[in-house]
Write an enzyme that holds these catalytic residues in place. Structure first.
Site, PDB file in Angstrom:
ATOM      1  N   ASP A  23      -6.036  -7.546   3.993  1.00 39.88           N
ATOM      2  CA  ASP A  23      -7.193  -6.941   3.324  1.00 39.88           C
ATOM      3  C   ASP A  23      -8.004  -8.038   2.648  1.00 39.88           C
ATOM      4  OD1 ASP A  23      -8.842  -4.890   2.218  1.00 39.88           O
ATOM      5  OD2 ASP A  23      -7.754  -5.105   0.318  1.00 39.88           O
ATOM      6  N   ASP A  67      -1.747 -18.365   0.307  1.00 42.01           N
ATOM      7  CA  ASP A  67      -2.690 -19.062  -0.583  1.00 42.01           C
ATOM      8  C   ASP A  67      -3.344 -20.217   0.159  1.00 42.01           C
ATOM      9  OD1 ASP A  67      -0.149 -20.126  -0.553  1.00 42.01           O
ATOM     10  OD2 ASP A  67      -0.076 -20.621  -2.682  1.00 42.01           O
ATOM     11  N   LYS A  86       4.204 -15.288   2.386  1.00 42.57           N
ATOM     12  CA  LYS A  86       4.407 -15.984   1.107  1.00 42.57           C
ATOM     13  C   LYS A  86       5.912 -16.227   1.007  1.00 42.57           C
ATOM     14  CE  LYS A  86       3.089 -17.562  -2.949  1.00 42.57           C
ATOM     15  NZ  LYS A  86       2.338 -18.823  -3.098  1.00 42.57           N
ATOM     16  N   ASP A 136     -11.922  -9.956   3.881  1.00 44.75           N
ATOM     17  CA  ASP A 136     -13.144 -10.010   3.068  1.00 44.75           C
ATOM     18  C   ASP A 136     -13.599 -11.459   2.968  1.00 44.75           C
ATOM     19  OD1 ASP A 136     -13.067  -7.258   2.555  1.00 44.75           O
ATOM     20  OD2 ASP A 136     -13.607  -7.521   0.441  1.00 44.75           O
ATOM     21  N   TYR A 161       0.817  -1.213   0.000  1.00 46.39           N
ATOM     22  CA  TYR A 161       0.000   0.000   0.000  1.00 46.39           C
ATOM     23  C   TYR A 161       0.853   1.267   0.000  1.00 46.39           C
ATOM     24  CZ  TYR A 161      -4.595  -2.142   0.834  1.00 46.39           C
ATOM     25  OH  TYR A 161      -5.780  -2.827   0.716  1.00 46.39           O
TER      26      TYR A 161
END
Ligand code: IPM
Ligand code: MN
Length: 367
Positions: A247, A223, A191, A251, A141
């Site tokens: 983020d 993942d 990751k 969701d 970001y």
């Protein structure tokens, strides 16, 4: 007690849901004898229209004079031009960064009476109670370079995923500390099989875990974590992750609770005591959902994520645990009585409006 709160409704359904949260806040004030002084400010698309600035000086002054910030949502198709100089989202990103709100806590609770609302099988949802600690002031970001440019052949763009040891340590510590107060399990998301930042993250997590022998640390690739979140959600207790992964995962995790409209969040800079040069700043509370332009103005949005954000504010900023708990319990009661906004209604049931939900919660609270 006296508290000053900056109210930043923003765009889309932001103003609708924040009015309900303010209703609830006023009831809490009355019932428990606190005075909440509310100061409204512009932010996001509305502020771009009015001041050509998504976070105008007036709003910053309001925030400077406040003990906490209640924020709705920003953005919308009107301001989505990819060539635009500033975007509504810049308003909230600026606040997160400038107030050093690096720890974003996103509790994912499944209310019993909403288990059948989720598309996930009910037997998987029993006892799901997760808190995601999302790093909020670093990573993709905010990393630089961050720009677009044109060569003779084509258009190009770059965003940078960068983290310092300091940034990784302080967010991981929050994860460990929270785990200590809960089921003592911490899932650290990275990751590490591909990204250098992921490898550093994993290394630091393992190092810090030596200071927390009572916490069971598991490293999970992002993942794989996204799969496990819907395959076996009850295995998770505290999840800690970098900004972008957090983020996306929240969701996804909100689906467990029945709707994205159910999830609140707290953005904090606490535990940042080693950084004495910056004063401990105001914390910010916001639902994780966006402006939902498709339903804005229709009076059908779910205000619960916003109202639960008030509960988080009472708890974390003002130390009012009892008041905070009462909001939570009242929402549980209202849901168990079968009241639902459109997003959480079952087939054949009649939904109630945004304001009706706010009224019901307020009425039950005052009793
Ligand atoms: C969120 C939102 C924001 C984010 C947007 C509005 C900038 O999606 O709070 O999750 O990406 O952080
Ligand atoms: Mn988001």
């Amino acid at each position: 007690m006296d508290f000053k709160i900056a109210i930043l409704p923003g765009d889309g359904i932001g103003p609708e849901v924040i009015s309900e949260a303010v209703k609830v806040l006023k009831v809490i004030g009355k019932k428990f004898g606190h005075s909440f002084h509310l100061i409204y400010g512009d932010i996001g698309g509305g502020a771009i229209d009015k001041y050509s600035n998504p976070i105008p000086e007036e709003t910053l002054t309001t925030i400077d004079n406040s003990d906490a910030i209640l924020f709705g949502a920003v953005g919308g198709p009107k301001w989505d031009d990819p060539e635009a100089k500033s975007r509504p989202e810049d308003g909230i990103l600026f606040l997160r960064k400038s107030l050093d709100l690096f720890a974003n806590l996103r509790p994912i609770k499944v209310f019993k009476s909403l288990i059948d609302t989720s598309p996930i099988k009910s037997e998987l949802l029993n006892g799901v109670d997760i808190i995601v600690v999302r790093e909020l002031t670093g990573g993709l970001y905010f990393g630089s370079p961050k720009k677009r440019w044109i060569t003779s052949e084509e258009r190009n763009a770059v965003d940078t995923l960068i983290y310092s040891e300091y940034e990784i340590k302080r967010i991981l510590k929050i994860g460990f500390e929270l785990a200590l107060t809960r089921d003592k399990k911490l899932a650290s998301i990275d990751k590490a099989n591909v990204l250098e930042t992921g490898r550093l993250w994993r290394q630091i997590a393992s190092e810090i875990s030596k200071d927390y022998p009572g916490v069971e640390l598991e490293h999970i690739l992002v993942d794989n974590a996204s799969m496990q979140l819907i395959q076996n959600p009850s295995k998770f207790d505290v999840i800690v992750s970098e900004n972008t992964f957090g983020d996306i995962l929240t969701d996804e995790a909100s689906v467990l609770s029945g709707s994205m409209g159910m999830i609140p969040s707290a953005s904090l800079s606490f535990l940042n005591t080693d950084n004495k040069s910056k004063k401990i700043k105001t914390s910010l509370y916001e639902p994780i959902h966006g402006t939902a332009p498709d339903i804005a103005g229709k009076g059908i949005a779910n205000p619960i994520g916003m109202i639960l954000s008030v509960a988080l504010m009472l708890n974390y900023s003002f130390g009012l645990q009892k008041e905070s708990q009462e909001i939570y319990k009242t929402i549980e009661t209202i849901l168990s009585l079968g009241y639902r906004t459109k997003d959480i209604v079952l087939k054949g049931e009649k939904p109630i409006s945004t304001t009706k939900m706010g009224d019901l919660i307020s009425d039950f609270l005052i009793q």
